[in-house]
Design a protein around this motif. Structure first.
Motif, short mmCIF file in Angstrom:
data_model
loop_
_atom_site.label_atom_id
_atom_site.label_comp_id
_atom_site.label_asym_id
_atom_site.label_seq_id
_atom_site.Cartn_x
_atom_site.Cartn_y
_atom_site.Cartn_z
N VAL A 163 0.86 -1.18 0.00
CA VAL A 163 0.00 0.00 0.00
C VAL A 163 0.90 1.23 0.00
O VAL A 163 1.82 1.31 0.81
CB VAL A 163 -0.95 0.01 1.22
N LYS A 165 1.14 5.25 0.42
CA LYS A 165 0.36 6.35 0.99
C LYS A 165 1.12 7.66 0.91
O LYS A 165 2.31 7.71 1.28
CB LYS A 165 0.03 6.07 2.47
N GLY A 173 -9.29 8.21 1.67
CA GLY A 173 -8.61 7.32 0.75
C GLY A 173 -7.86 8.01 -0.37
O GLY A 173 -7.13 7.37 -1.13
N LYS A 174 -8.04 9.35 -0.47
CA LYS A 174 -7.26 10.08 -1.50
C LYS A 174 -5.83 10.09 -0.99
O LYS A 174 -5.57 10.51 0.13
CB LYS A 174 -7.78 11.51 -1.68
N THR A 176 -4.14 7.16 -0.88
CA THR A 176 -3.87 5.76 -0.49
C THR A 176 -4.09 4.87 -1.72
O THR A 176 -5.15 4.93 -2.33
CB THR A 176 -4.80 5.33 0.66
N ILE A 178 -3.51 0.90 -3.45
CA ILE A 178 -3.10 -0.51 -3.33
C ILE A 178 -2.31 -0.84 -4.59
O ILE A 178 -2.80 -0.65 -5.70
CB ILE A 178 -4.34 -1.43 -3.20
N GLU A 201 2.86 -2.66 4.36
CA GLU A 201 2.43 -4.04 4.11
C GLU A 201 0.92 -4.03 3.85
O GLU A 201 0.18 -3.32 4.54
CB GLU A 201 2.65 -4.77 5.43
N GLN A 231 -15.42 0.17 4.65
CA GLN A 231 -14.94 1.07 3.61
C GLN A 231 -15.21 0.47 2.24
O GLN A 231 -15.14 -0.75 2.08
CB GLN A 231 -13.43 1.30 3.75
N GLU A 286 -4.44 3.99 11.51
CA GLU A 286 -4.21 5.42 11.44
C GLU A 286 -4.81 6.14 12.64
O GLU A 286 -5.87 5.76 13.14
CB GLU A 286 -4.88 5.97 10.18
P1 ADP Z 1 -7.21 7.93 4.73
O1 ADP Z 1 -6.24 8.63 5.63
O2 ADP Z 1 -7.40 8.61 3.43
O3 ADP Z 1 -8.50 7.58 5.44
P2 ADP Z 1 -6.23 5.25 5.20
O4 ADP Z 1 -4.79 5.07 5.38
O5 ADP Z 1 -7.06 5.20 6.44
O6 ADP Z 1 -6.52 6.57 4.35
O7 ADP Z 1 -6.78 4.14 4.19
C1 ADP Z 1 -8.11 4.11 3.74
C2 ADP Z 1 -8.55 2.67 3.61
O8 ADP Z 1 -7.65 1.96 2.74
C3 ADP Z 1 -8.55 1.88 4.90
O9 ADP Z 1 -9.71 2.11 5.66
C4 ADP Z 1 -8.46 0.45 4.36
O10 ADP Z 1 -9.71 0.02 3.88
C5 ADP Z 1 -7.51 0.61 3.17
N1 ADP Z 1 -6.11 0.39 3.64
C6 ADP Z 1 -5.26 1.32 4.15
N2 ADP Z 1 -4.08 0.78 4.50
C7 ADP Z 1 -4.16 -0.53 4.21
C8 ADP Z 1 -3.26 -1.64 4.36
N3 ADP Z 1 -2.03 -1.50 4.84
N4 ADP Z 1 -3.71 -2.86 3.97
C9 ADP Z 1 -4.95 -3.03 3.44
N5 ADP Z 1 -5.84 -2.03 3.27
C10 ADP Z 1 -5.46 -0.79 3.65
#
Ligand code: ADP
Length: 405
Positions: A163, A165, A173-174, A176, A178, A201, A231, A286
């Protein structure tokens, strides 16, 4: 409320709380502010922001404009935040001159950059997925070398999926992404102009959980019930309260929240997002140093909402009880699904007529796909014949078919 000095039933003189940011999180403080006898002063660049209408006074300036924050400080007893896009360096001189920020800038400092936040969580021993910083391209054409947490390695040697970020300015999710392989990593990173990013990871979670916690000026911590968040495309669609987890897990999550808030000596409210892995482990995803979407249900389901709690904490009142006054609740975000300036009155009325439902409409002037326009909380009163899970599913289907249908 405009410019009116009034005696509070709770405080012996009226207090003014400055809020940096004017979105729905500030807007949702209005009811609690009124009942506590607090006037809100908002710093935002946008006259169309939801909180502008409920403020006693507005300072129209960018949220990282420190000169405007100095004006805000002159009009308030304390300043708090409704988002994390804060320019700490610009605000530091104000803190040194004695402006009271809650949470303090020192408490916020390790949290605003996602990579630094991870490093802090590691330092205090909280569980989380493996992470690295991806800092610079060294020799892409020849070897595909990149600098990862101070070491140069080949992009191809990374283990996918990963992932990626953005370290700052991400929300809903903007920022972030995969990533399945090295070429899509390169393409995504290119879109981000090869700025330093974080690699994490990929967690194959069973469920996502979240919790709201508050800490007072005297160091008392209260933790709300753990919730399940759902989500889609990285945007929160719904929240189920309480999460169906064991009491051992709930205790573990409580301890995570207390450790975090105590070690930062936070005064205010934090939202903590977590993963529950398929092997039953809890990992912190987070930390949001503010009220959080996963805590909107507290407005209608708890003795003290997260918004009242934040105001109580920052003006030095004792914290209220985080207990629920119903057996469960479901919160569904009303996300925009088209570009329009329509107010969706009819749909909102239908949602409001569902039993035990509370519709919160943020009054945004424009709808865009994915934009959070409002939310609905439906309370479970415990007299339902269906099992919890069936009731939750029925409510979600009903609300979403009324809204998106
Ligand atoms: P934001 O700060 O924009 O809310 P996040 O880091 O919380 O972003 O990520 C948003 C979503 O992305 C999470 O709620 C999850 O569904 C997915 N996600 C984030 N990090 C991971 C990870 N390491 N592995 C799998 N899914 C993830």
């Amino acid at each position: 409320m405009h410019n009116k000095i009034f005696q509070s039933p709770i405080l012996n003189q009226s207090k003014r709380v400055g809020i940096i940011g004017g979105g729905q999180l500030a807007w949702m403080m209005a009811v609690a502010a009124e009942s506590l006898g607090i006037e809100l002063v908002i710093q935002t660049p946008y006259a169309s922001d939801p909180a502008v209408a409920i403020a006693s006074e507005n300072i129209f300036a960018s949220i990282d404009d420190a000169a405007a924050t100095a004006k805000l400080a002159a009009r308030c007893d304390v300043i708090t935040f409704e988002n994390e896009f804060i320019n700490l360096n610009a605000l530091m001189p104000l803190a040194r001159q004695g402006v009271c920020f809650h949470p303090s800038l020192t408490a916020l400092a390790p949290l605003l950059d996602k990579y630094q936040q991870r490093c802090y969580l590691k330092e205090i021993g909280l569980p989380q997925a493996g992470f690295m910083s991806l800092e610079g391209k060294l020799d892409k054409e020849e070897l595909g070398l990149v600098e990862v947490s101070g070491q140069s390695i080949k992009l191809n040697d990374l283990e996918f999926p990963l992932v990626l970020k953005a370290r700052r300015q991400g929300y809903d999710g903007k920022g972030t992404f995969i990533i399945k392989d090295s070429s899509s990593l390169d393409a995504t990173w290119q879109q981000l102009k090869y700025e330093p990013v974080m690699l994490e990871e990929f967690v194959g979670f069973e469920r996502e959980l979240a919790v709201i916690a508050a800490r007072s000026v005297t160091g008392k911590v209260v933790v709300y019930p753990v919730v399940e968040t759902q989500q889609e495309e990285q945007v929160c669609r719904r929240v189920i309260v309480p999460a169906e987890i064991s009491s051992t897990l709930a205790t573990e999550i409580n301890a995570i929240a207390s450790t975090l808030l105590n070690s930062l000596q936070v005064v205010g409210v934090f939202g903590i997002e977590l993963f529950l892995t398929t092997t039953g482990k809890v990992l912190v995803n987070e930390v949001s140093p503010r009220t959080h979407n996963s805590g909107h249900y507290t407005l209608d389901a708890c003795e003290t909402s997260q918004f009242e709690q934040q105001l109580r904490a920052v003006i030095g009142l004792p914290l209220g009880s985080p207990k629920m006054h119903c057996t469960g609740a479901v919160m569904v975000n009303l996300l925009g699904y088209e570009h329009s300036q329509y107010e969706y009155l009819e749909k909102r009325q239908k949602l409001a007529s569902l039993p035990n439902s509370f519709v919160h409409w943020y009054g945004k002037k424009e709808s865009r796909p994915g934009r959070k326009l409002g939310h609905v909380t439906v309370l479970e009163k415990g007299d339902d014949k269906l099992s919890n899970r069936n009731w939750q599913q029925e409510v979600i289907e009903k609300v979403e078919s009324l809204w998106y249908g």
